[in-house]
Design an enzyme around this catalytic site. Sequence first.
Site, PDB file in Angstrom:
ATOM      1  CG  ASN A  10      -1.803   1.111   1.398  1.00  0.00           C
ATOM      2  OD1 ASN A  10      -1.742   2.067   0.636  1.00  0.00           O
ATOM      3  ND2 ASN A  10      -2.660   1.053   2.409  1.00  0.00           N
ATOM      4  NE  ARG A  93      -6.109   1.928   0.108  1.00  0.00           N
ATOM      5  CZ  ARG A  93      -6.282   2.641   1.203  1.00  0.00           C
ATOM      6  NH1 ARG A  93      -5.413   2.551   2.178  1.00  0.00           N
ATOM      7  NH2 ARG A  93      -7.313   3.426   1.330  1.00  0.00           N
ATOM      8  CG  HIS A 181     -11.784   5.292   2.821  1.00  0.00           C
ATOM      9  ND1 HIS A 181     -12.271   6.518   3.206  1.00  0.00           N
ATOM     10  CD2 HIS A 181     -10.463   5.336   3.048  1.00  0.00           C
ATOM     11  CE1 HIS A 181     -11.287   7.287   3.626  1.00  0.00           C
ATOM     12  NE2 HIS A 181     -10.172   6.586   3.547  1.00  0.00           N
ATOM     13  NE  ARG A 241      -6.912  13.403   2.351  1.00  0.00           N
ATOM     14  CZ  ARG A 241      -7.180  12.119   2.165  1.00  0.00           C
ATOM     15  NH1 ARG A 241      -8.174  11.757   1.361  1.00  0.00           N
ATOM     16  NH2 ARG A 241      -6.461  11.187   2.762  1.00  0.00           N
ATOM     17  CD  GLU A 379      -7.975   0.304   4.341  1.00  0.00           C
ATOM     18  OE1 GLU A 379      -7.113   0.454   5.240  1.00  0.00           O
ATOM     19  OE2 GLU A 379      -8.459   1.246   3.714  1.00  0.00           O
TER      20      GLU A 379
END
Length: 397
Positions: A10, A93, A181, A241, A379
Amino acid sequence: MTTPIVLTLNAGSSSLKFGVYDISEAPSQLAVGLVERIGGQPQLKADLGGLDGKVRQELAPEEARDHKSALGTALALLRKRFPHLHAAAVGHRVVHGGPKYTLPVHVTPQVLDELRAFSPFAPIHQPHNISGIEAALEAFPDALQVACFDTAFHRHQPKVNDEFALPREYYDKGVRRYGFHGLSYEYVAGELKRFAPLLYEGRVVIAHLGNGASMCGMLGGRSVASTMGFTALDGLPMGTRTGQIDPGVIFYMVQQEGKTIDEVRDLFYTQSGLLGISGLSNDMRTLEAAGTPEAKEAIDYFVFRARRELGGLAAALGGLDALVFCGGIGENSRYIRQRICEGLDWIGIELDRERNEGNERRINGSFSRTHVLVVPTNEELVIARAAKALLAEETQA
Ligand code: ADP
């Protein structure tokens, strides 16, 4: 016989997370780790299993100059522990699968070119994901390279949640609400299916609250709406963000403040959110501990936006059967969960304070109409499973 292994990667802007999975049966984790501050003063953290498996070391800059050298350094460490490490597949990912990819895919040279072409959709993330794939191709030329997309889980949303009110031509060019996500949502949805199959079939909102944060409304285990849109900037405020913001602010920043588009992008992605409002930190734990008026204001904003989005998603689902928290904040912050759930009896939510304090899986009270759950996400495991499945398909073909 050597153990069949899947390596998961990832690659973020300045980090590379890695995992090693034994896939002889259902994938089981052998090791996980992270190289941080690539291109700066890098650091390596890993858990290689066993009592003495924890590693934490500062690296020389040249050991993680870029993603390629970071992977080389991580592999050197792994090979000390697993001398015969041979990855049958490497699962990546990848943030953006564009309009096309709804499932994990074997990365052929042609697919890699397509993924490069999606970079303008995710300029901050996609190029790093591609660097990770390129590095893995060099390190493991014989392994099956598998891309798993953060967008894929949302690709079957109804058109009203897939399009913007722009002239039609832009939809055809790929300007759509993608949502992100997806690997986390897939994992949590899978867990729900396993331990609460009736809830899985119902109206569920999953709140993935980490440094990046979003929420997803699901019906029957499928995403029907999400708070993130064309990029991973929309929706909830995040560590750095903005989350949802009037696009008019961009015109103002350029025309009145004299900023370049790159400067505005940097402002929105890296200097805003919790960090921007608090002026202190992007890290929720730090803000909870700080207790300054600005830190409190940042938390209030985060909580308020999460509650607003929850209401919107519940409207999109026609009601709510379960709210599920995951991600670093969702899994660990009792305070934020409690703040989000306050006064939500109108939507059937009643939190059990003790269960919430105890970080239990079910944190709703006995009279709550709506279930409130905490499900730690994973994940990497979703990637390992996908890589194993594609490996089996390719072997049979
Ligand atoms: P990423 O999106 O980078 O994977 P994580 O899911 O690891 O991020 O979430 C990181 C966030 O979780 C940080 O804001 C961190 O402060 C927060 N967090 C982790 N543990 C706690 C805790 N015990 N209390 C409050 N916030 C926490």
